[in-house]
Write a protein that holds these residues in place. Structure first.
Motif, short mmCIF file in Angstrom:
data_model
loop_
_atom_site.label_atom_id
_atom_site.label_comp_id
_atom_site.label_asym_id
_atom_site.label_seq_id
_atom_site.Cartn_x
_atom_site.Cartn_y
_atom_site.Cartn_z
N ASP A 24 6.07 -5.04 -4.58
CA ASP A 24 6.67 -4.46 -3.18
C ASP A 24 5.91 -3.33 -2.68
N VAL A 25 5.62 -2.66 -3.79
CA VAL A 25 4.92 -1.19 -3.53
C VAL A 25 4.07 -0.80 -4.76
N VAL A 26 3.20 -0.21 -4.42
CA VAL A 26 2.18 0.54 -5.25
C VAL A 26 2.50 2.11 -5.33
N LEU A 27 2.78 2.55 -6.56
CA LEU A 27 3.10 4.12 -6.63
C LEU A 27 1.74 4.80 -7.22
N LEU A 28 1.43 5.95 -6.65
CA LEU A 28 0.39 6.82 -7.03
C LEU A 28 0.78 8.38 -7.11
N PRO A 29 0.12 8.75 -7.84
CA PRO A 29 0.45 10.41 -8.02
C PRO A 29 -0.11 11.09 -6.73
N SER A 30 -1.14 10.56 -6.07
CA SER A 30 -1.74 11.11 -4.84
C SER A 30 -2.55 10.05 -4.30
N SER A 31 -2.99 10.32 -2.96
CA SER A 31 -3.77 9.40 -2.24
C SER A 31 -5.28 9.35 -2.89
N GLY A 32 -5.67 10.41 -3.43
CA GLY A 32 -7.07 10.71 -4.00
C GLY A 32 -7.18 9.49 -5.40
N HIS A 33 -6.24 8.99 -5.78
CA HIS A 33 -6.41 7.99 -6.80
C HIS A 33 -6.99 6.72 -6.25
N LEU A 34 -7.03 6.38 -4.99
CA LEU A 34 -7.73 5.26 -4.51
C LEU A 34 -8.82 5.47 -3.52
N ASP A 35 -9.79 4.52 -3.38
CA ASP A 35 -10.76 4.78 -2.30
C ASP A 35 -10.15 4.13 -1.10
N ALA A 36 -11.08 4.27 0.20
CA ALA A 36 -10.47 3.77 1.34
C ALA A 36 -10.39 2.29 1.50
N ALA A 37 -11.41 1.88 0.86
CA ALA A 37 -11.45 0.23 0.68
C ALA A 37 -10.30 -0.51 -0.01
N THR A 38 -9.91 0.15 -1.03
CA THR A 38 -8.73 -0.49 -1.79
C THR A 38 -7.47 -0.20 -1.03
N LEU A 39 -7.41 1.21 -0.43
CA LEU A 39 -6.24 1.41 0.17
C LEU A 39 -5.95 0.30 1.49
N ASN A 40 -7.00 0.24 2.10
CA ASN A 40 -6.96 -0.88 3.26
C ASN A 40 -6.59 -2.19 2.65
N ARG A 41 -7.07 -2.63 1.62
CA ARG A 41 -6.85 -3.99 1.07
C ARG A 41 -5.47 -4.11 0.30
N LEU A 42 -4.98 -3.15 -0.03
CA LEU A 42 -3.71 -3.04 -0.68
C LEU A 42 -2.40 -3.06 0.53
N MET A 43 -2.75 -2.44 1.57
CA MET A 43 -2.18 -2.40 2.36
C MET A 43 -1.74 -3.71 3.49
N GLY A 44 -2.56 -4.56 3.27
CA GLY A 44 -2.24 -6.07 3.29
C GLY A 44 -1.43 -7.05 2.76
N THR A 45 -0.73 -6.34 1.49
CA THR A 45 0.08 -6.96 0.91
C THR A 45 1.31 -6.27 0.35
N CYS A 46 1.25 -4.96 0.51
CA CYS A 46 2.41 -4.01 -0.20
C CYS A 46 2.27 -2.62 0.51
N ASP A 47 3.36 -2.00 0.42
CA ASP A 47 3.64 -0.69 0.71
C ASP A 47 2.84 0.43 -0.39
#
Length: 97
Positions: free
Chosen positions: A53-76
């Motif tokens: 349902d959700v991916v937990l990260l220490p900060s948004s700096g642990h992902l690149d923009a493309a991965t963030l965009n792709r993840l937002m298609g399936t989970c919070d």
């Protein structure tokens, strides 16, 4: 709620980052599992395959923009510091892949 934890493998302080993710999972009441950094599947593919349902990260700096965009298609996505939430894309007017 199922949560998938992720820490960038290049993080200089992985113990601190994992403590932040565990604390956030506890605060949100999530059952935490960790993504496999050695997997041939990307983080987005792991999240989609596990049905999380959700991916937990220490900060948004642990992902690149493309991965963030792709993840937002399936989970919070929830970030511990600074405390941020990225809600999944709406299915209205679109097709979920």
């Amino acid at each position: 709620m199922d949560a998938l934890g992720w820490i960038d493998p290049c993080s200089p302080v992985p113990e601190w980052d994992s403590a932040q993710v565990r604390r956030l999972a506890r605060r949100l009441g999530c059952a935490l599992r960790w993504a496999d950094t050695g997997s041939v599947l990307s983080l987005a593919e792991q999240a989609e395959a596990s049905g999380t349902d959700v991916v937990l990260l220490p900060s948004s700096g642990h992902l690149d923009a493309a991965t963030l965009n792709r993840l937002m298609g399936t989970c919070d996505i929830e970030c511990a510091c600074p405390r941020e939430t990225f809600a999944r894309w709406s299915l209205i007017g679109g097709v979920r892949r």
